[in-house]
Design a protein around this motif. Structure first.
Motif, PDB file in Angstrom:
ATOM      1  N   LYS A   1     -12.156 -31.153  81.278  1.00  0.00           N
ATOM      2  CA  LYS A   1     -11.610 -30.214  80.284  1.00  0.00           C
ATOM      3  C   LYS A   1     -11.785 -28.770  80.734  1.00  0.00           C
ATOM      4  O   LYS A   1     -10.943 -27.921  80.430  1.00  0.00           O
ATOM      5  CB  LYS A   1     -12.287 -30.430  78.933  1.00  0.00           C
ATOM      6  CG  LYS A   1     -11.787 -31.670  78.205  1.00  0.00           C
ATOM      7  CD  LYS A   1     -12.511 -31.857  76.900  1.00  0.00           C
ATOM      8  CE  LYS A   1     -12.067 -33.126  76.194  1.00  0.00           C
ATOM      9  NZ  LYS A   1     -12.943 -33.392  75.038  1.00  0.00           N
TER      10      LYS A   1
ATOM     11  N   HIS B   1     -10.507 -21.495  70.401  1.00  0.00           N
ATOM     12  CA  HIS B   1     -10.704 -22.940  70.223  1.00  0.00           C
ATOM     13  C   HIS B   1     -11.244 -23.557  71.502  1.00  0.00           C
ATOM     14  O   HIS B   1     -10.697 -23.361  72.565  1.00  0.00           O
ATOM     15  CB  HIS B   1      -9.410 -23.630  69.848  1.00  0.00           C
ATOM     16  CG  HIS B   1      -9.566 -25.117  69.768  1.00  0.00           C
ATOM     17  ND1 HIS B   1     -10.051 -25.738  68.653  1.00  0.00           N
ATOM     18  CD2 HIS B   1      -9.361 -26.097  70.682  1.00  0.00           C
ATOM     19  CE1 HIS B   1     -10.130 -27.032  68.894  1.00  0.00           C
ATOM     20  NE2 HIS B   1      -9.708 -27.280  70.115  1.00  0.00           N
ATOM     21  N   ARG B   2     -12.319 -24.281  71.355  1.00  0.00           N
ATOM     22  CA  ARG B   2     -12.876 -25.012  72.497  1.00  0.00           C
ATOM     23  C   ARG B   2     -13.063 -26.437  72.062  1.00  0.00           C
ATOM     24  O   ARG B   2     -13.596 -26.711  71.016  1.00  0.00           O
ATOM     25  CB  ARG B   2     -14.211 -24.393  72.930  1.00  0.00           C
ATOM     26  CG  ARG B   2     -14.070 -22.973  73.448  1.00  0.00           C
ATOM     27  CD  ARG B   2     -13.123 -22.904  74.651  1.00  0.00           C
ATOM     28  NE  ARG B   2     -12.792 -21.543  75.011  1.00  0.00           N
ATOM     29  CZ  ARG B   2     -11.570 -21.127  75.319  1.00  0.00           C
ATOM     30  NH1 ARG B   2     -10.555 -21.957  75.257  1.00  0.00           N
ATOM     31  NH2 ARG B   2     -11.351 -19.882  75.671  1.00  0.00           N
ATOM     32  N   ASP B   3     -12.590 -27.313  72.915  1.00  0.00           N
ATOM     33  CA  ASP B   3     -12.566 -28.720  72.555  1.00  0.00           C
ATOM     34  C   ASP B   3     -13.930 -29.298  72.231  1.00  0.00           C
ATOM     35  O   ASP B   3     -14.883 -29.016  72.902  1.00  0.00           O
ATOM     36  CB  ASP B   3     -11.960 -29.496  73.716  1.00  0.00           C
ATOM     37  CG  ASP B   3     -10.843 -30.350  73.193  1.00  0.00           C
ATOM     38  OD1 ASP B   3     -10.019 -29.785  72.465  1.00  0.00           O
ATOM     39  OD2 ASP B   3     -10.810 -31.547  73.485  1.00  0.00           O
TER      40      ASP B   3
ATOM     41  N   TRP C   1      -0.970 -29.290  74.745  1.00  0.00           N
ATOM     42  CA  TRP C   1      -1.409 -28.054  75.381  1.00  0.00           C
ATOM     43  C   TRP C   1      -1.420 -28.181  76.905  1.00  0.00           C
ATOM     44  O   TRP C   1      -1.696 -27.225  77.604  1.00  0.00           O
ATOM     45  CB  TRP C   1      -2.808 -27.651  74.909  1.00  0.00           C
ATOM     46  CG  TRP C   1      -2.835 -27.225  73.470  1.00  0.00           C
ATOM     47  CD1 TRP C   1      -1.757 -27.132  72.637  1.00  0.00           C
ATOM     48  CD2 TRP C   1      -3.961 -26.833  72.693  1.00  0.00           C
ATOM     49  NE1 TRP C   1      -2.155 -26.726  71.396  1.00  0.00           N
ATOM     50  CE2 TRP C   1      -3.503 -26.535  71.399  1.00  0.00           C
ATOM     51  CE3 TRP C   1      -5.321 -26.719  72.974  1.00  0.00           C
ATOM     52  CZ2 TRP C   1      -4.355 -26.121  70.380  1.00  0.00           C
ATOM     53  CZ3 TRP C   1      -6.165 -26.306  71.959  1.00  0.00           C
ATOM     54  CH2 TRP C   1      -5.694 -26.012  70.675  1.00  0.00           C
TER      55      TRP C   1
ATOM     56  N   LEU D   1      -9.076 -26.642  78.525  1.00  0.00           N
ATOM     57  CA  LEU D   1      -9.377 -26.976  77.131  1.00  0.00           C
ATOM     58  C   LEU D   1     -10.763 -26.479  76.746  1.00  0.00           C
ATOM     59  O   LEU D   1     -11.062 -26.293  75.574  1.00  0.00           O
ATOM     60  CB  LEU D   1      -9.305 -28.494  76.915  1.00  0.00           C
ATOM     61  CG  LEU D   1      -7.928 -29.088  76.678  1.00  0.00           C
ATOM     62  CD1 LEU D   1      -8.018 -30.593  76.567  1.00  0.00           C
ATOM     63  CD2 LEU D   1      -7.277 -28.510  75.440  1.00  0.00           C
ATOM     64  N   LEU D   2     -11.615 -26.272  77.733  1.00  0.00           N
ATOM     65  CA  LEU D   2     -12.947 -25.735  77.498  1.00  0.00           C
ATOM     66  C   LEU D   2     -13.122 -24.485  78.351  1.00  0.00           C
ATOM     67  O   LEU D   2     -12.523 -24.366  79.418  1.00  0.00           O
ATOM     68  CB  LEU D   2     -14.023 -26.745  77.914  1.00  0.00           C
ATOM     69  CG  LEU D   2     -14.319 -27.914  77.001  1.00  0.00           C
ATOM     70  CD1 LEU D   2     -15.366 -28.807  77.651  1.00  0.00           C
ATOM     71  CD2 LEU D   2     -14.807 -27.436  75.652  1.00  0.00           C
ATOM     72  N   ALA D   3     -13.963 -23.585  77.878  1.00  0.00           N
ATOM     73  CA  ALA D   3     -14.328 -22.423  78.692  1.00  0.00           C
ATOM     74  C   ALA D   3     -15.780 -22.575  79.087  1.00  0.00           C
ATOM     75  O   ALA D   3     -16.587 -23.073  78.305  1.00  0.00           O
ATOM     76  CB  ALA D   3     -14.129 -21.148  77.883  1.00  0.00           C
TER      77      ALA D   3
END
Lengths: 303, 337
Positions: A48, B335-337, B100, A53-55
């Motif tokens: 991710k 937004h972070r999963d 996305w 999708l993630l930082a």
């Protein structure tokens, strides 16, 4: 050539819980990379992070030279299929292909349609009515149809039965072989990936334990079976990964090339063995490091 | 992205379109009939016109109340069924991870979704409100206080503001509450109803400067028996006078009964007059009280404030919807999963 994934000190925490710790990677392009580790080791987190999708909490990651998820051009280069292959259950197979065509600048319509045909999927079928294997195939079609340079797959075969697994992986390999797409796919079982990947990352307890080309890794590791002895009696230049002692015998897995001697035997280590050894060693180290944190949490809970 | 949004909203839009078309056919067919009846009644009545018109209004009263309820509920329904699931469904099923990764950034994805949903909300509620306002016109002319809670919010343009607000609210709550669709829907209802009550009771009365008027408690006022209430209490009978501001205006409040000097009318004076032997009628009561010059102050919004208030209230809700949409963008960037 630009590395597909370049990570420096990459870490991700969820609150106090580390999901990925101090991960440094340089993966050259053109590989099918197996990302292996027990559940909760940080495989999904790494994938991710790679698709944006993630930082990261700290450290940095670049994918194909760009920051993940930075702009549509970057997203177009990287395809990601999340765990359980999410698709829109109310939309038909054909709708999904149209969705892909509308959203992706590099969409390969002929390829996607041919793939759906060869899989025997009915274009009018609603995605919600597909079997787990078919849904995974649809999600893979959508990901491959955008003609990415890098394809990330999170546990793509976890929910499939053995036959469907073999089918999925065969189709995957056919798909990427033509275009030379790089692939990273994760699994908690090395046996799923053994036949398809030529590059390996082993994660355990949020850290990278082993990384490299499969052939080099298997060539670099050996198992030594000897009469019972301590690890310190082995010749220098051998890095001991794991040691196991029975009453009369000691077994070591070492990194390095040991010379065969009269009182010991040297064996090659298979990929599955190697991965399991590193996973076990890593989990034990993680559990040791985590014991203190666990006690703290317990204290907090009672407070 | 527009195609995908259209494809995802399609079942909802078809449902809304069907209902709206049926409603339009119904409203136009019965509305024309109602107007015919109304003009016929007006032409054929002679001395008893008020009675005839009241009968006419009464015959459609229940139907109008029922439809009014539907119009009133529509913005909330839009918030619940369009707004709340808009993003929450994607999070619940994980499909945002798929979409996305289709060369579209979350911000653009959200922008198209919000804009499409907002447009659909405006059209749906706008048409519904327009049709209903037209349909109910003849009856509203006869018996309706346009500033009544239920009327003000179900006629003309206010429903559009409510719908936009409810939609944006649902979307934001769906984005923020990471516990699935149902909690987002529930939270949307609760917050929306809360804001509706707050606006009607606290905001609307203060949007425009109130007018004041002084109404004398005289024979004319007291000649309407409904205007006077006399209640017994341990300290003696209490009397109150209900006064009305100019016709068509919205009464906000009235003061206690004052005497000529501006001080509250002594209870004793009223008591003496009521219990006095010469009081036979309301007129006698008025005559008895006349030396005190009793009067009541009343605060009201004049009828001419109806449209400014409609615009203000709609504008406020549209602005709130804009703020909520802005929060959606702010949130989705983080937004972070």
């Amino acid at each position: 050539m630009t590395a597909i994934i370049e990570a420096r000190g990459l870490s991700k925490r969820y609150g106090a819980r580390p999901a990925l710790t101090d991960c440094t990677l340089h993966i050259p392009p053109g590989h099918v990379v197996g990302l292996v580790g027990p559940n909760g080791a940080g495989k999904s987190t790494l994938l991710k992070l790679a698709c944006g999708l993630l930082a990261p909490t700290s450290g940095s990651i670049t994918v194909l030279g760009g920051r993940p998820g930075a702009d549509p051009a970057q997203i177009a280069k990287v395809a990601f299929v999340a765990q359980d292959a999410p698709v829109y259950s109310g939309l038909s197979v054909a709708d999904h292909l149209r969705l892909g065509a509308h959203l992706n600048p590099r969409w390969d319509r002929a390829f996607a349609e041919a793939r759906v045909r060869s899989l025997g999927l009915d274009p009018k079928q609603k995605a919600g009515k597909l079997s787990g294997g078919q849904r995974a195939q649809l999600a893979l079609t959508l990901a491959a149809g955008k003609r990415p340079d890098l394809l990330l797959l999170d546990e793509p075969v976890a929910s499939l039965d053995p036959l469907a697994r073999r089918d999925f992986l065969r189709h995957l390999m056919e798909t990427v072989a033509e275009e030379g797409t790089s692939v990273v796919l994760s699994s908690h079982l090395i046996s799923d990936l053994e036949r398809v990947c030529d590059y390996l990352i082993v994660l355990a307890a949020s850290r990278v334990r082993l990384v490299g080309e499969v052939e080099e890794l298997t060539a670099a590791h050996h198992r030594i079976i000897a009469s019972r002895r301590g690890a310190d009696t082995l010749p220098s230049g051998l890095e001991v990964v794991a040691a196991e002692h029975s009453e009369r015998q000691s077994t070591f897995v070492v990194r390095g090339v040991p010379e065969a001697a009269d009182d010991w035997a040297v064996e090659p280590v298979g990929m599955e063995d190697l991965v399991l050894t590193y996973m076990e060693a890593g989990s034990a180290a993680g559990a040791g490091a985590g014991a203190g944190a666990g006690a703290e949490t317990g204290l907090e809970a009672t407070r | 992205m527009i195609w995908l949004t259209w494809r995802q909203l399609r079942p909802m839009l078809i449902a809304a379109g069907t209902v709206l078309c049926a409603a339009a056919v119904y409203f136009i067919a019965t509305g024309v009939h109602i107007r015919h009846t109304y003009s016929a009644d007006l032409n054929n009545c002679h001395a008893n016109c008020q009675q005839v018109l009241n009968d006419f209004a009464a015959s459609y009263q229940n139907l109008r109340a029922l439809i009014q309820l539907i119009v009133q509920a529509t913005p909330a329904l839009i918030g619940i069924f369009w707004g709340a699931p808009l993003i929450a469904v994607e999070f619940e099923r994980g499909t945002h991870r798929m979409v996305w990764n289709q060369s579209v950034t979350p911000v653009r994805w959200l922008a198209v979704k919000l804009a499409s949903g907002a447009l659909a909300s405006i059209v749906t509620v706008g048409l519904l409100s327009l049709l209903f306002t037209w349909w109910a016109g003849p009856q509203d002319k006869i018996d309706t206080d346009r500033f009544d809670w239920n009327v003000f919010g179900t006629r003309d343009i206010t429903p559009i503001g409510y719908a936009l607000f409810a939609f944006a609210l649902g979307a934001l709550l769906g984005l923020v509450i990471h516990r699935g669709v149902l909690p987002a829907m529930a939270a949307t209802v609760v917050v929306f109803v809360g804001v509706q009550v707050l606006v009607a009771t606290q905001v609307r009365p203060n949007l425009m400067p109130a007018h004041t008027a002084t109404v004398s408690v005289d024979a004319q006022l007291l000649s309407h028996p409904v205007n006077t209430t006399i209640t017994g209490s341990p300290s003696g009978p209490k009397v109150s006078f209900k006064v009305s501001p100019p016709a068509g205006s919205w009464k906000l409040s009235q003061t206690a009964v004052m005497d000529g000097s501006g001080a509250p009318l002594p209870a004793k004076a009223v008591q003496d007059c009521i219990e006095g032997p010469s009081i036979q009628s309301q007129t006698d009561l008025a005559t008895c009280l006349a030396p005190y010059n009793p009067h009541v102050g009343v605060r009201y919004e004049p009828a001419s404030d109806f449209w400014p208030l409609q615009w203000y209230e709609t504008g406020i809700h549209v602005a709130l919807a804009g703020v909520l949409a802005g929060l959606c963008f702010w949130r989705i960037r983080r937004h972070r999963d």
